[in-house]
Motif scaffolding. Structure first.
Motif, PDB file in Angstrom:
ATOM      1  N   PRO A 166       0.820  -1.209   0.000  1.00 25.79           N
ATOM      2  CA  PRO A 166       0.000   0.000   0.000  1.00 25.79           C
ATOM      3  C   PRO A 166       0.859   1.265   0.000  1.00 25.79           C
ATOM      4  O   PRO A 166       1.918   1.302   0.610  1.00 25.79           O
ATOM      5  N   VAL A 167       0.391   2.271  -0.694  1.00 25.28           N
ATOM      6  CA  VAL A 167       1.060   3.557  -0.710  1.00 25.28           C
ATOM      7  C   VAL A 167       0.602   4.356   0.501  1.00 25.28           C
ATOM      8  O   VAL A 167      -0.560   4.285   0.889  1.00 25.28           O
ATOM      9  N   ASN A 168       1.497   5.099   1.099  1.00 25.29           N
ATOM     10  CA  ASN A 168       1.158   5.946   2.225  1.00 25.29           C
ATOM     11  C   ASN A 168       0.521   7.219   1.686  1.00 25.29           C
ATOM     12  O   ASN A 168       1.214   8.098   1.180  1.00 25.29           O
ATOM     13  N   LEU A 169      -0.788   7.324   1.780  1.00 29.04           N
ATOM     14  CA  LEU A 169      -1.505   8.484   1.270  1.00 29.04           C
ATOM     15  C   LEU A 169      -1.057   9.764   1.964  1.00 29.04           C
ATOM     16  O   LEU A 169      -1.051  10.832   1.356  1.00 29.04           O
ATOM     17  N   CYS A 170      -0.665   9.655   3.220  1.00 26.64           N
ATOM     18  CA  CYS A 170      -0.293  10.843   3.980  1.00 26.64           C
ATOM     19  C   CYS A 170       1.042  11.439   3.545  1.00 26.64           C
ATOM     20  O   CYS A 170       1.342  12.575   3.876  1.00 26.64           O
ATOM     21  N   SER A 171       1.821  10.684   2.798  1.00 25.78           N
ATOM     22  CA  SER A 171       3.090  11.238   2.322  1.00 25.78           C
ATOM     23  C   SER A 171       2.845  12.355   1.312  1.00 25.78           C
ATOM     24  O   SER A 171       3.745  13.138   1.036  1.00 25.78           O
ATOM     25  N   HIS A 172       1.631  12.474   0.805  1.00 24.92           N
ATOM     26  CA  HIS A 172       1.273  13.511  -0.158  1.00 24.92           C
ATOM     27  C   HIS A 172       0.723  14.770   0.520  1.00 24.92           C
ATOM     28  O   HIS A 172       0.351  15.709  -0.164  1.00 24.92           O
ATOM     29  N   THR A 173       0.616  14.760   1.838  1.00 25.74           N
ATOM     30  CA  THR A 173       0.003  15.876   2.547  1.00 25.74           C
ATOM     31  C   THR A 173       1.061  16.816   3.120  1.00 25.74           C
ATOM     32  O   THR A 173       2.225  16.465   3.243  1.00 25.74           O
ATOM     33  N   ALA A 174       0.603  18.003   3.501  1.00 19.41           N
ATOM     34  CA  ALA A 174       1.502  19.004   4.081  1.00 19.41           C
ATOM     35  C   ALA A 174       1.868  18.668   5.522  1.00 19.41           C
ATOM     36  O   ALA A 174       2.938  19.054   6.000  1.00 19.41           O
ATOM     37  N   TYR A 175       0.999  17.948   6.213  1.00 21.88           N
ATOM     38  CA  TYR A 175       1.221  17.601   7.626  1.00 21.88           C
ATOM     39  C   TYR A 175       1.020  16.102   7.820  1.00 21.88           C
ATOM     40  O   TYR A 175       0.014  15.666   8.394  1.00 21.88           O
TER      41      TYR A 175
ATOM     42  N   PRO B 290      -2.453   9.135  11.746  1.00 22.45           N
ATOM     43  CA  PRO B 290      -3.406   8.492  12.656  1.00 22.45           C
ATOM     44  C   PRO B 290      -4.859   8.556  12.188  1.00 22.45           C
ATOM     45  O   PRO B 290      -5.668   7.720  12.557  1.00 22.45           O
ATOM     46  N   LEU B 291      -5.190   9.532  11.353  1.00 20.39           N
ATOM     47  CA  LEU B 291      -6.576   9.695  10.906  1.00 20.39           C
ATOM     48  C   LEU B 291      -6.978   8.704   9.831  1.00 20.39           C
ATOM     49  O   LEU B 291      -8.127   8.284   9.771  1.00 20.39           O
TER      50      LEU B 291
ATOM     51  N   ALA C 177      -6.555  25.874  18.413  1.00 18.40           N
ATOM     52  CA  ALA C 177      -7.439  24.890  17.780  1.00 18.40           C
ATOM     53  C   ALA C 177      -7.701  25.263  16.319  1.00 18.40           C
ATOM     54  O   ALA C 177      -7.720  24.391  15.452  1.00 18.40           O
ATOM     55  N   ALA C 178      -7.868  26.559  16.044  1.00 13.09           N
ATOM     56  CA  ALA C 178      -8.104  27.004  14.668  1.00 13.09           C
ATOM     57  C   ALA C 178      -6.909  26.663  13.785  1.00 13.09           C
ATOM     58  O   ALA C 178      -7.081  26.249  12.635  1.00 13.09           O
ATOM     59  N   ASP C 179      -5.721  26.818  14.316  1.00 15.96           N
ATOM     60  CA  ASP C 179      -4.522  26.479  13.547  1.00 15.96           C
ATOM     61  C   ASP C 179      -4.467  24.975  13.269  1.00 15.96           C
ATOM     62  O   ASP C 179      -4.137  24.554  12.161  1.00 15.96           O
ATOM     63  N   MET C 180      -4.832  24.171  14.252  1.00 16.70           N
ATOM     64  CA  MET C 180      -4.866  22.716  14.068  1.00 16.70           C
ATOM     65  C   MET C 180      -5.926  22.335  13.025  1.00 16.70           C
ATOM     66  O   MET C 180      -5.677  21.502  12.155  1.00 16.70           O
ATOM     67  N   LEU C 181      -7.089  22.967  13.082  1.00 17.99           N
ATOM     68  CA  LEU C 181      -8.146  22.694  12.108  1.00 17.99           C
ATOM     69  C   LEU C 181      -7.705  23.088  10.703  1.00 17.99           C
ATOM     70  O   LEU C 181      -7.999  22.388   9.734  1.00 17.99           O
ATOM     71  N   ARG C 182      -6.994  24.201  10.589  1.00 18.94           N
ATOM     72  CA  ARG C 182      -6.487  24.632   9.282  1.00 18.94           C
ATOM     73  C   ARG C 182      -5.537  23.591   8.712  1.00 18.94           C
ATOM     74  O   ARG C 182      -5.607  23.242   7.528  1.00 18.94           O
ATOM     75  N   LYS C 183      -4.668  23.059   9.561  1.00 17.84           N
ATOM     76  CA  LYS C 183      -3.724  22.027   9.111  1.00 17.84           C
ATOM     77  C   LYS C 183      -4.459  20.751   8.703  1.00 17.84           C
ATOM     78  O   LYS C 183      -4.128  20.140   7.678  1.00 17.84           O
ATOM     79  N   MET C 184      -5.449  20.357   9.487  1.00 17.68           N
ATOM     80  CA  MET C 184      -6.234  19.164   9.136  1.00 17.68           C
ATOM     81  C   MET C 184      -6.984  19.381   7.829  1.00 17.68           C
ATOM     82  O   MET C 184      -7.070  18.476   6.992  1.00 17.68           O
ATOM     83  N   GLY C 185      -7.534  20.587   7.646  1.00 22.81           N
ATOM     84  CA  GLY C 185      -8.238  20.911   6.406  1.00 22.81           C
ATOM     85  C   GLY C 185      -7.309  20.880   5.209  1.00 22.81           C
ATOM     86  O   GLY C 185      -7.682  20.417   4.128  1.00 22.81           O
ATOM     87  N   THR C 186      -6.091  21.365   5.399  1.00 25.58           N
ATOM     88  CA  THR C 186      -5.085  21.320   4.333  1.00 25.58           C
ATOM     89  C   THR C 186      -4.782  19.883   3.950  1.00 25.58           C
ATOM     90  O   THR C 186      -4.660  19.555   2.767  1.00 25.58           O
ATOM     91  N   ASN C 187      -4.690  19.003   4.943  1.00 29.87           N
ATOM     92  CA  ASN C 187      -4.468  17.585   4.656  1.00 29.87           C
ATOM     93  C   ASN C 187      -5.655  16.983   3.905  1.00 29.87           C
ATOM     94  O   ASN C 187      -5.466  16.196   2.972  1.00 29.87           O
ATOM     95  N   CYS C 188      -6.875  17.337   4.288  1.00 29.84           N
ATOM     96  CA  CYS C 188      -8.065  16.849   3.561  1.00 29.84           C
ATOM     97  C   CYS C 188      -8.008  17.274   2.115  1.00 29.84           C
ATOM     98  O   CYS C 188      -8.286  16.481   1.217  1.00 29.84           O
ATOM     99  N   LEU C 189      -7.624  18.523   1.901  1.00 32.22           N
ATOM    100  CA  LEU C 189      -7.523  19.030   0.531  1.00 32.22           C
ATOM    101  C   LEU C 189      -6.449  18.266  -0.252  1.00 32.22           C
ATOM    102  O   LEU C 189      -6.668  17.906  -1.414  1.00 32.22           O
ATOM    103  N   SER C 190      -5.325  17.976   0.379  1.00 32.98           N
ATOM    104  CA  SER C 190      -4.268  17.202  -0.290  1.00 32.98           C
ATOM    105  C   SER C 190      -4.758  15.804  -0.637  1.00 32.98           C
ATOM    106  O   SER C 190      -4.494  15.306  -1.731  1.00 32.98           O
ATOM    107  N   LEU C 191      -5.460  15.179   0.286  1.00 29.21           N
ATOM    108  CA  LEU C 191      -6.002  13.836   0.015  1.00 29.21           C
ATOM    109  C   LEU C 191      -7.027  13.874  -1.115  1.00 29.21           C
ATOM    110  O   LEU C 191      -7.058  12.976  -1.953  1.00 29.21           O
ATOM    111  N   SER C 192      -7.833  14.920  -1.146  1.00 29.83           N
ATOM    112  CA  SER C 192      -8.868  14.994  -2.184  1.00 29.83           C
ATOM    113  C   SER C 192      -8.284  15.130  -3.582  1.00 29.83           C
ATOM    114  O   SER C 192      -8.918  14.713  -4.556  1.00 29.83           O
ATOM    115  N   THR C 193      -7.093  15.678  -3.688  1.00 27.47           N
ATOM    116  CA  THR C 193      -6.482  15.813  -5.021  1.00 27.47           C
ATOM    117  C   THR C 193      -6.046  14.465  -5.580  1.00 27.47           C
ATOM    118  O   THR C 193      -5.743  14.371  -6.766  1.00 27.47           O
TER     119      THR C 193
END
Length: 166
Positions: A33-42, A48-49, A147-163
């Motif tokens: 399996p490829v590590n999907l998270c290696s494509h994310t900013a964080y 873990p998600l 918390a807002a900064d953490m949410l921004r980072k998580m959102g950035t990761n979601c966006l990376s995964l969606s691409t």
């Protein structure tokens, strides 16, 4: 000589099949399996998600659901303090907007509308960023800002995964 030509032709054919098959799928590389998270900013937040998920679509859906849950939790926290702090009041509004965008992104995943997914996730990340910027402008540091900064980072990761969704 004929053996070498056959080998070269077979090798070229196999390589072409790998390239064609591999261009649309990132789920497996060399049998693992490829590590999907290696494509994310964080990647440390992402790992873990989406652990054990190999489908970018499933990973994105799961990460968005968790981001929605975290946003609701922080929204509740911000509601307690919004009357006494203008930056928190603005964050309360942007978190509410982010939740709507996340819900629309999840609906777009079910419809397989990648353009809409990316647009809604970009809007959510922008909402979180506006909250963080509000705290920077007022030179505040508090739990809602963190918390807002953490949410921004998580959102950035979601966006990376969606691409990665095809």
């Amino acid at each position: 000589m004929a053996g070498r030509t056959t080998f070269t032709t077979a090798f070229a054919f196999a390589t072409a099949i790998v390239i064609i098959m591999g261009s649309g799928a990132i789920e497996r590389a060399e049998g693992r399996p490829v590590n999907l998270c290696s494509h994310t900013a964080y990647p440390s937040l992402c790992g873990p998600l989406v652990r054990r998920l190999v489908s970018p679509r499933q990973a994105t859906h799961h990460a968005i659901r968790l981001l929605e849950s975290k946003t609701k939790s922080v929204l509740t926290q911000a509601a307690r303090y919004k009357s006494g702090n203008q930056a928190i009041a603005m964050c309360y509004e942007t978190f509410s907007d982010a939740l709507v965008n996340l819900q629309n992104a999840r609906k777009s995943i079910k419809k397989r509308n990648v353009i809409a997914i990316n647009a809604f996730l970009t809007a959510a990340v922008s909402d979180y960023g506006a909250c963080v910027d509000g705290f920077i402008e007022t030179q505040q540091v508090n739990t809602v800002q963190n918390a807002a900064d953490m949410l921004r980072k998580m959102g950035t990761n979601c966006l990376s995964l969606s691409t990665l969704i095809r």
